[in-house]
Design a protein around this motif. Structure first.
Motif, mmCIF file in Angstrom:
data_model
loop_
_atom_site.group_PDB
_atom_site.id
_atom_site.type_symbol
_atom_site.label_atom_id
_atom_site.label_comp_id
_atom_site.label_asym_id
_atom_site.label_seq_id
_atom_site.Cartn_x
_atom_site.Cartn_y
_atom_site.Cartn_z
ATOM 1 N N SER A 106 19.932 1.580 -8.223
ATOM 2 C CA SER A 106 19.068 1.548 -9.398
ATOM 3 C C SER A 106 18.237 0.269 -9.303
ATOM 4 N N VAL A 107 16.912 0.409 -9.336
ATOM 5 C CA VAL A 107 16.022 -0.742 -9.176
ATOM 6 C C VAL A 107 16.217 -1.716 -10.345
ATOM 7 N N THR A 108 16.479 -2.975 -9.993
ATOM 8 C CA THR A 108 16.659 -4.018 -11.011
ATOM 9 C C THR A 108 15.499 -5.007 -11.043
ATOM 10 N N THR A 109 14.857 -5.212 -9.883
ATOM 11 C CA THR A 109 13.809 -6.235 -9.783
ATOM 12 C C THR A 109 12.797 -5.831 -8.719
ATOM 13 N N LEU A 110 11.526 -6.087 -8.992
ATOM 14 C CA LEU A 110 10.451 -5.913 -8.020
ATOM 15 C C LEU A 110 9.783 -7.271 -7.840
ATOM 16 N N VAL A 111 9.777 -7.776 -6.615
ATOM 17 C CA VAL A 111 9.262 -9.114 -6.338
ATOM 18 C C VAL A 111 8.118 -9.012 -5.332
ATOM 19 N N GLU A 112 6.912 -9.418 -5.734
ATOM 20 C CA GLU A 112 5.800 -9.459 -4.789
ATOM 21 C C GLU A 112 6.049 -10.580 -3.796
ATOM 22 N N ALA A 113 5.875 -10.257 -2.510
ATOM 23 C CA ALA A 113 6.129 -11.234 -1.443
ATOM 24 C C ALA A 113 5.151 -10.967 -0.303
ATOM 25 N N GLY A 114 4.087 -11.754 -0.224
ATOM 26 C CA GLY A 114 3.078 -11.536 0.820
ATOM 27 C C GLY A 114 2.446 -10.175 0.642
ATOM 28 N N ASP A 115 2.380 -9.401 1.723
ATOM 29 C CA ASP A 115 1.776 -8.070 1.653
ATOM 30 C C ASP A 115 2.813 -6.970 1.401
ATOM 31 N N HIS A 116 3.998 -7.362 0.961
ATOM 32 C CA HIS A 116 5.068 -6.427 0.641
ATOM 33 C C HIS A 116 5.625 -6.706 -0.754
ATOM 34 N N THR A 117 6.419 -5.765 -1.244
ATOM 35 C CA THR A 117 7.181 -5.953 -2.471
ATOM 36 C C THR A 117 8.643 -5.760 -2.141
ATOM 37 N N LEU A 118 9.463 -6.703 -2.567
ATOM 38 C CA LEU A 118 10.904 -6.583 -2.374
ATOM 39 C C LEU A 118 11.459 -5.786 -3.544
ATOM 40 N N ARG B 33 0.815 -1.223 0.000
ATOM 41 C CA ARG B 33 0.000 0.000 0.000
ATOM 42 C C ARG B 33 0.846 1.268 0.000
ATOM 43 N N SER B 34 2.151 1.122 -0.025
ATOM 44 C CA SER B 34 3.060 2.263 0.049
ATOM 45 C C SER B 34 2.899 3.188 -1.158
ATOM 46 N N ALA B 35 2.733 4.475 -0.874
ATOM 47 C CA ALA B 35 2.669 5.472 -1.955
ATOM 48 C C ALA B 35 4.008 5.529 -2.680
ATOM 49 N N LEU B 36 5.108 5.282 -1.973
ATOM 50 C CA LEU B 36 6.424 5.298 -2.608
ATOM 51 C C LEU B 36 6.556 4.150 -3.605
ATOM 52 N N LEU B 37 6.061 2.978 -3.238
ATOM 53 C CA LEU B 37 6.141 1.818 -4.127
ATOM 54 C C LEU B 37 5.480 2.126 -5.473
ATOM 55 N N ALA B 38 4.371 2.841 -5.450
ATOM 56 C CA ALA B 38 3.655 3.175 -6.683
ATOM 57 C C ALA B 38 4.490 4.059 -7.603
ATOM 58 N N LYS B 39 5.535 4.696 -7.093
ATOM 59 C CA LYS B 39 6.385 5.583 -7.887
ATOM 60 C C LYS B 39 7.615 4.877 -8.454
ATOM 61 N N LEU B 40 7.825 3.622 -8.077
ATOM 62 C CA LEU B 40 9.035 2.902 -8.487
ATOM 63 C C LEU B 40 8.814 2.060 -9.734
ATOM 64 N N ARG B 41 9.828 2.021 -10.566
ATOM 65 C CA ARG B 41 9.868 1.188 -11.771
ATOM 66 C C ARG B 41 11.274 0.603 -11.887
ATOM 67 N N ILE B 42 11.451 -0.375 -12.731
ATOM 68 C CA ILE B 42 12.785 -0.871 -13.028
ATOM 69 C C ILE B 42 13.586 0.315 -13.573
ATOM 70 N N GLY B 43 14.773 0.513 -13.040
ATOM 71 C CA GLY B 43 15.621 1.627 -13.450
ATOM 72 C C GLY B 43 15.482 2.862 -12.582
ATOM 73 N N SER B 44 14.457 2.923 -11.720
ATOM 74 C CA SER B 44 14.318 4.072 -10.812
ATOM 75 C C SER B 44 15.549 4.179 -9.924
ATOM 76 N N LEU B 45 15.972 5.402 -9.671
ATOM 77 C CA LEU B 45 17.073 5.643 -8.740
ATOM 78 C C LEU B 45 16.479 5.905 -7.368
ATOM 79 N N VAL B 46 16.889 5.119 -6.404
ATOM 80 C CA VAL B 46 16.324 5.136 -5.060
ATOM 81 C C VAL B 46 17.434 5.430 -4.061
ATOM 82 N N GLY B 47 17.123 6.270 -3.067
ATOM 83 C CA GLY B 47 18.067 6.547 -1.997
ATOM 84 C C GLY B 47 17.638 5.837 -0.723
ATOM 85 N N VAL B 48 18.583 5.251 -0.042
ATOM 86 C CA VAL B 48 18.333 4.655 1.270
ATOM 87 C C VAL B 48 19.159 5.480 2.258
#
Length: 160
Positions: free
Chosen positions: A119-131, A58-73
């Motif tokens: 840089s996002v390489t993979t999005l994996v659905e896992a239970g109620d989260h996405t890796l 349900r994360s609003a941030l997750l909805a903004k991510l795509r393969i290749g997105s640059l993400v900061g931790v």
């Protein structure tokens, strides 16, 4: 027969007894920074350098991510518990009054314990989260002590 509610409750209690570093995961979209508080992230690989971040479906941030997105931790420093709470809440004013700049394509908090850009390489659905798996683009550390979360309270690591 397995009682799912009992297992879920026991699992939540067990995980609450594991100290975790606290970070603000960020992305830039249309020139605007977006971010959310996360404690479920980990080093995934050293060759190539990769990081894993777990985001609620349900994360609003997750909805903004795509393969290749640059993400900061942005791993928060020990004194940044209020920053963690702000980014854990709802609303668009999360960055108001918070120093930040773009580093390696992602919003980086100017105050922090450490920063990793990936840089996002993979999005994996896992239970109620996405890796969210990403290849590290850059990393640094400030030397500040990290903010941790344990037994539903903020704290930090100390040596004996």
């Amino acid at each position: 027969m397995l009682d799912r509610d009992v297992v879920t409750s026991a699992f939540r209690q067990a995980m609450g007894n594991v100290a975790a570093a606290v970070s603000v995961v960020t992305v830039l979209q249309d020139g605007e920074p977006h971010g959310t508080t996360v404690s479920a992230f980990a080093s995934l690989s050293m060759e190539p350098p990769m990081l894993l971040v777990s985001l609620d479906e349900r994360s609003a941030l997750l909805a903004k991510l795509r393969i290749g997105s640059l993400v900061g931790v942005n791993v928060l420093a020990a004194h940044q518990d209020q920053v963690a709470l702000r980014f854990a809440g709802k609303g668009d004013a999360r960055f108001d009054g918070i120093g930040w700049q773009v580093e390696d394509g992602a919003p980086a908090l100017t105050e922090r314990h450490a920063f990793v850009s990936m840089s996002v390489t993979t999005l994996v659905e896992a239970g109620d989260h996405t890796l969210v798996l990403g290849e590290v683009q850059a990393a640094d550390t400030s030397g500040n002590a990290p903010l941790t979360y344990w037994q539903r309270t903020f704290g930090t690591h100390r040596t004996f």
